[in-house]
Design a protein around this motif. Structure first.
Motif, PDB file in Angstrom:
ATOM      1  N   VAL A 306       0.829  -1.212   0.000  1.00  0.00           N
ATOM      2  CA  VAL A 306       0.000   0.000   0.000  1.00  0.00           C
ATOM      3  C   VAL A 306       0.864   1.263   0.000  1.00  0.00           C
ATOM      4  N   PRO A 307       1.870   1.393   0.874  1.00  0.00           N
ATOM      5  CA  PRO A 307       2.713   2.605   0.824  1.00  0.00           C
ATOM      6  C   PRO A 307       3.434   2.762  -0.514  1.00  0.00           C
ATOM      7  N   GLN A 308       3.860   1.655  -1.103  1.00  0.00           N
ATOM      8  CA  GLN A 308       4.548   1.752  -2.392  1.00  0.00           C
ATOM      9  C   GLN A 308       3.595   2.223  -3.491  1.00  0.00           C
ATOM     10  N   LEU A 309       2.380   1.700  -3.514  1.00  0.00           N
ATOM     11  CA  LEU A 309       1.396   2.140  -4.501  1.00  0.00           C
ATOM     12  C   LEU A 309       1.063   3.622  -4.327  1.00  0.00           C
ATOM     13  N   GLU A 310       0.932   4.060  -3.084  1.00  0.00           N
ATOM     14  CA  GLU A 310       0.622   5.472  -2.829  1.00  0.00           C
ATOM     15  C   GLU A 310       1.770   6.366  -3.296  1.00  0.00           C
ATOM     16  N   ALA A 311       2.995   5.906  -3.132  1.00  0.00           N
ATOM     17  CA  ALA A 311       4.148   6.694  -3.574  1.00  0.00           C
ATOM     18  C   ALA A 311       4.172   6.817  -5.093  1.00  0.00           C
ATOM     19  N   ILE A 312       3.778   5.733  -5.792  1.00  0.00           N
ATOM     20  CA  ILE A 312       3.805   5.760  -7.249  1.00  0.00           C
ATOM     21  C   ILE A 312       2.659   6.588  -7.810  1.00  0.00           C
ATOM     22  N   PHE A 313       1.450   6.351  -7.301  1.00  0.00           N
ATOM     23  CA  PHE A 313       0.254   6.906  -7.926  1.00  0.00           C
ATOM     24  C   PHE A 313      -0.275   8.174  -7.254  1.00  0.00           C
ATOM     25  N   GLY A 314       0.394   8.643  -6.201  1.00  0.00           N
ATOM     26  CA  GLY A 314       0.007   9.898  -5.574  1.00  0.00           C
ATOM     27  C   GLY A 314      -1.239   9.813  -4.726  1.00  0.00           C
ATOM     28  N   TRP A 315      -1.613   8.598  -4.284  1.00  0.00           N
ATOM     29  CA  TRP A 315      -2.785   8.447  -3.429  1.00  0.00           C
ATOM     30  C   TRP A 315      -2.404   8.733  -1.982  1.00  0.00           C
TER      31      TRP A 315
END
Length: 364
Positions: A306-315
């Motif tokens: 989840v933290p990695q996805l948020e870092a990539i996609f700006g969520w």
């Protein structure tokens, strides 16, 4: 008899009769300048001009909304930081909504708007739940500001429930087959291929991808502030070799990787239309957001947290990223667990019906 007595004239308000016999009104505070009031005596506009003149403020311009109306409230809202801090796309969307509100109820007193009025507005848009939600968001922004500013005592949107969303995944997510079909139609060396690969290998939204260019890349790593965050959130994007090859082949613009036929930068709206046409030619769903979905799906299926996805996609907040990780986890767990069904049949040995040997007997 008391009802027939004239009301006392407001302070500093004076009346004169011109040589043509016409009555005119003006305000003069002490020995200050005389301020002519142009509106008809007794009207709402006249009261607004009087209050402005007495307070020393500018008189309302001709055609300006009358004080106390919904149009006046919306005009004041547009002058605030609460309005200006919204993203350009959100302001444009809410401008369209408020324009329709002004056309239907701009001259109505805003104090008469209650929860039932707002709910009725949502119901009129119920056939399109997204429009109903956008309408409610626009009215919430308006009246939350008005409540904080002390203009209204209560927020009429506070107890209005969010319109129910339609069930579904929203934008049609791309599949790997869609990617393959698009790549076959638009090979490396076409600007349409640049469009796809920048979307697919950065995960940027449409409003950000049209701004992304060489000036955002340092030592093979790109970084850009996202539009949806009000340009407060920065996403970091290493340029993958597959994307680097596509950008090297081009064609790209001077300032942005994604460009039009003459190399000019594109607005997100014009890019959306052009990309939709390229998708139609390839026989795939025409949505840049659909590409963003498969990019997130690929990352989640590869084990991104989840933290990695948020870092990539700006969520932020974990909600959106969790949708993808939960889906990936279900798929992974299903694959890992399916063999258990087969194992039950393969390894379970039924007990024999007949006795194998007599009790106590054992072969030497």
């Amino acid at each position: 008899m008391m009802a027939d007595m004239p009301r006392p004239r407001p302070r500093h308000l004076h009346r004169e009769t011109t040589r043509h016999g016409r009555a005119v009104w003006y305000v003069r505070v002490g020995k200050g300048p005389r301020i002519r009031l142009r509106a008809e005596f007794g009207s709402t506009d006249f009261d607004a001009e009087y209050l402005a003149a007495v307070s020393g403020g500018p008189l309302p311009q001709k055609g300006a909304p009358a004080t106390g109306t919904l149009a006046w409230l919306i005009a004041r809202y547009r002058e605030t930081a609460a309005w200006s801090k919204l993203s350009t796309a959100t302001r444009r969307q809410r401008e369209n909504i408020l324009l329709h509100v002004l056309q239907s109820a701009g001259d109505k007193p805003f104090v008469r708007i209650d929860a039932a009025t707002v709910h009725a507005g949502c119901e009129r848009r119920a056939h399109t739940p997204a429009q109903a939600r956008h309408f409610l968001d626009a009215m919430r922004g308006l009246f939350r500001w008005a409540a904080k500013a002390g203009i209204v005592k209560t927020d009429p949107t506070a107890n209005v429930e969010n319109p129910q969303r339609r069930k579904g995944d929203g934008f049609i997510p791309w599949t790997e087959e869609h990617v393959d079909a698009y790549e076959r139609r638009w090979p490396i060396g076409t600007r349409q291929r640049v469009w796809l690969d920048v979307l697919l290998y950065t995960g940027l939204r449409r409003g950000d991808v049209v701004r992304f260019g060489r000036q955002h890349v340092r030592d093979g790593v790109g970084s850009i502030k996202t539009e949806k965050s009000g340009f407060t959130v920065v996403v970091t994007l290493p340029i993958l070799p597959v994307l680097a090859d596509t950008l090297a082949a081009g064609p790209c613009g001077d300032l942005t990787f994604i460009a039009g036929e003459r190399g000019q930068p594109l607005t997100k709206e014009s890019f959306g239309n052009l990309f939709r046409g390229a998708c139609k030619a390839a026989g795939v769903p025409g949505s840049a957001h659909g590409v963003r979905k498969i990019a997130a799906t690929r990352a989640a299926n590869a084990g991104a947290t989840v933290p990695q996805l948020e870092a990539i996609f700006g969520w932020s907040g974990g909600r959106m990223a969790s949708l993808y990780t939960r889906s990936a986890d279900r798929q992974r767990l299903a694959v890992e667990a399916m063999h258990k069904l087969a194992n039950e049949k393969r390894k379970s040995i039924p007990a024999p019906f007949d006795r194998v040997r007599a009790a106590g007997e054992k072969s030497e």
